[in-house]
Design a protein around this motif. Structure first.
Motif, short mmCIF file in Angstrom:
data_model
loop_
_atom_site.label_atom_id
_atom_site.label_comp_id
_atom_site.label_asym_id
_atom_site.label_seq_id
_atom_site.Cartn_x
_atom_site.Cartn_y
_atom_site.Cartn_z
N ILE A 9 0.84 -1.20 0.00
CA ILE A 9 0.00 0.00 0.00
C ILE A 9 0.87 1.24 0.00
O ILE A 9 0.61 2.21 -0.72
CB ILE A 9 -0.95 -0.01 1.22
N LEU A 10 1.94 1.22 0.81
CA LEU A 10 2.86 2.36 0.88
C LEU A 10 3.49 2.63 -0.47
O LEU A 10 3.57 3.78 -0.93
CB LEU A 10 3.94 2.09 1.94
N ASP A 11 3.93 1.56 -1.15
CA ASP A 11 4.53 1.73 -2.47
C ASP A 11 3.51 2.30 -3.47
O ASP A 11 3.85 3.11 -4.34
CB ASP A 11 5.08 0.41 -2.99
N GLY A 12 2.26 1.90 -3.32
CA GLY A 12 1.22 2.44 -4.19
C GLY A 12 1.02 3.93 -3.97
O GLY A 12 0.86 4.70 -4.93
N LEU A 13 1.04 4.33 -2.71
CA LEU A 13 0.91 5.75 -2.39
C LEU A 13 2.10 6.54 -2.92
O LEU A 13 1.97 7.65 -3.45
CB LEU A 13 0.79 5.94 -0.87
N ARG A 14 3.29 5.96 -2.78
CA ARG A 14 4.49 6.63 -3.28
C ARG A 14 4.45 6.78 -4.79
O ARG A 14 4.82 7.83 -5.34
CB ARG A 14 5.73 5.85 -2.84
N PHE A 30 10.44 10.22 1.20
CA PHE A 30 11.02 9.17 0.37
C PHE A 30 11.58 9.78 -0.90
O PHE A 30 11.28 10.94 -1.26
CB PHE A 30 9.97 8.11 0.02
N LEU A 31 12.42 9.03 -1.58
CA LEU A 31 12.95 9.38 -2.90
C LEU A 31 12.69 8.19 -3.82
O LEU A 31 12.51 7.06 -3.35
CB LEU A 31 14.45 9.66 -2.82
N TYR A 32 12.65 8.45 -5.12
CA TYR A 32 12.49 7.33 -6.05
C TYR A 32 13.67 7.30 -7.02
O TYR A 32 14.24 8.35 -7.34
CB TYR A 32 11.16 7.41 -6.79
N THR A 55 11.02 1.66 -11.46
CA THR A 55 11.06 2.58 -10.32
C THR A 55 11.32 1.83 -9.01
O THR A 55 10.72 0.79 -8.74
CB THR A 55 9.73 3.35 -10.20
N ARG A 56 12.24 2.37 -8.22
CA ARG A 56 12.49 1.86 -6.87
C ARG A 56 12.37 3.02 -5.88
O ARG A 56 12.62 4.18 -6.23
CB ARG A 56 13.90 1.24 -6.77
N PHE A 57 12.00 2.67 -4.64
CA PHE A 57 11.82 3.71 -3.62
C PHE A 57 12.87 3.56 -2.53
O PHE A 57 13.24 2.43 -2.15
CB PHE A 57 10.41 3.62 -3.02
N PHE A 58 13.31 4.71 -2.01
CA PHE A 58 14.31 4.73 -0.94
C PHE A 58 13.90 5.76 0.12
O PHE A 58 13.28 6.78 -0.21
CB PHE A 58 15.69 5.08 -1.50
N PRO A 59 14.27 5.50 1.37
CA PRO A 59 13.88 6.44 2.42
C PRO A 59 14.67 7.74 2.39
O PRO A 59 14.19 8.78 2.87
CB PRO A 59 14.15 5.67 3.72
N ASP A 60 15.91 7.70 1.86
CA ASP A 60 16.73 8.91 1.86
C ASP A 60 17.84 8.79 0.82
O ASP A 60 18.01 7.75 0.17
CB ASP A 60 17.33 9.17 3.25
#
Length: 357
Positions: A9-14, A30-32, A55-60
């Protein structure tokens, strides 16, 4: 405390935030990263959104760099460029503060190492005003301090960097909110009529000059409210005038009890040009509606002036009449309020009830 959303769900929101080019408080910071380009970006990056599968997501930023990605040059996710800009503008402000006369835009831009038009945009975006307006504010502050210290008008005007007294007297409100003589006297010669009253939110104090209401404070002990007013007009004569201000006090007390309509009072507002632009914008926010600090800055045509807008809201001398309680954080949080966040919440709730009727 609300539970954190599930990873999918978090990845969907991002991902939706990336498509919207706007951070979503529900996602947290977050950053992508884009695997096909090897870069990482802020959610608001102006570049074309990548494909979801790339696409990948990272916290910082450190996490993205550890995975082998480099910072995007367009959106500056590490903030390196923003820091350089902020340092350049801070140096320009220091140069203005130290100068006896207003430095030229060319001199400021050359000192910062930017082209004239680029530096002007940077300065305005970061401070909320132009270099000229900032310098005029510095001169006005020097003039006000010198006059308050008792310097003669001619000496104070010259020491503040004004070429002649006529420039100050031509538009005293622009620089001081009053004539130099009145500022030198700290309000001496002016009469501030005041009235204390009880209200639904505690003690209330209203102050007015001959031009209009200049102070509204509430929810603090009467002596504290009066002390705040006296600090603004240290040498003015404070005269109780409950009968003279009865109608205004009644209107304000009624608003505190049940804010059913916008307050329409004659006001005597004294502030910088930028402050008055913000205060005027606040009066245009409809009853029961809110704006974010960043949204208000954008409405003024200065989207990077969020902090300057927040400062102007905090310095509003006439609570309720200039409704700074209608400005909230970008996430919708009520954030700070001079008279207490619970009272801000109560005012907004009352206004929403009034709109629903």
């Amino acid at each position: 405390m609300p539970e954190a959303p599930l990873p999918e769900i978090l990845d969907g929101l991002r991902w939706q935030a990336v498509l919207d080019r706007q951070a979503n408080p529900a996602c947290g910071g977050f950053l992508y990263a884009v695997t096909t380009q090897g870069v990482f970006c802020r959610p608001g990056c102006p570049a074309r959104p990548p494909l979801r599968r790339n696409t990948r997501f990272f916290p910082d930023a450190p996490a993205a760099e550890a995975a082998g990605f480099r910072a995007c040059k367009r959106c500056d996710p590490r903030g390196d460029r923003a820091r350089l800009h902020a340092e350049a503008v801070a140096a320009a402000c220091a140069m203005i503060e130290a100068a006896e006369t207003i430095p030229s835009l060319e001199a400021l831009a050359a000192r910062a190492g930017y082209a004239r038009h680029h530096f002007l945009r940077l300065f305005r975006d970061i401070t909320g005003v132009t270099p000229r307006s900032y310098a005029e504010g510095v001169r006005a502050r020097r003039l006000h301090a010198a006059l308050a210290a008792g310097d003669r008008v001619a000496e104070a005007v010259a020491g503040a960097g004004f070429g002649s007294e006529s420039r100050v007297y031509e538009s005293p409100g622009r620089h001081l909110g009053m004539t130099p003589g009145a500022a030198r006297r700290g309000g001496a010669g002016e009469v501030i009529h005041i009235a204390h009253a009880d209200s639904a939110m505690g003690p209330l104090l209203v102050g007015a000059t001959g031009a209009g209401i200049c102070y509204i404070g509430f929810a603090e002990p009467p002596e504290s409210l009066e002390g705040d007013l006296r600090a603004r007009f240290p040498r003015a004569r404070i005269a109780p005038a409950p009968d003279h201000l009865a109608a205004s006090v009644q209107a304000i007390a009624s608003f505190l009890a049940e804010p059913s309509a916008a307050l329409a009072l004659p006001l005597d507002l004294r502030g910088t040009a930028f402050q008055r632009r913000v205060w005027e914008a606040l009066t245009r926010i409809p009853l029961g509606e809110t704006r974010s600090y960043s949204g208000l800055a954008a409405e003024l045509g200065q989207p990077a002036a969020t902090r300057a807008v927040a400062r102007a809201c905090a310095q509003n001398p006439v609570a309720l009449a200039v409704p700074c309680h209608r400005v909230v954080g970008a996430s919708g949080d009520l954030t700070g309020y001079r008279w207490g966040v619970p009272r801000k919440a109560a005012l907004l709730a009352g206004e929403r009830r009034a709109r629903g009727r």
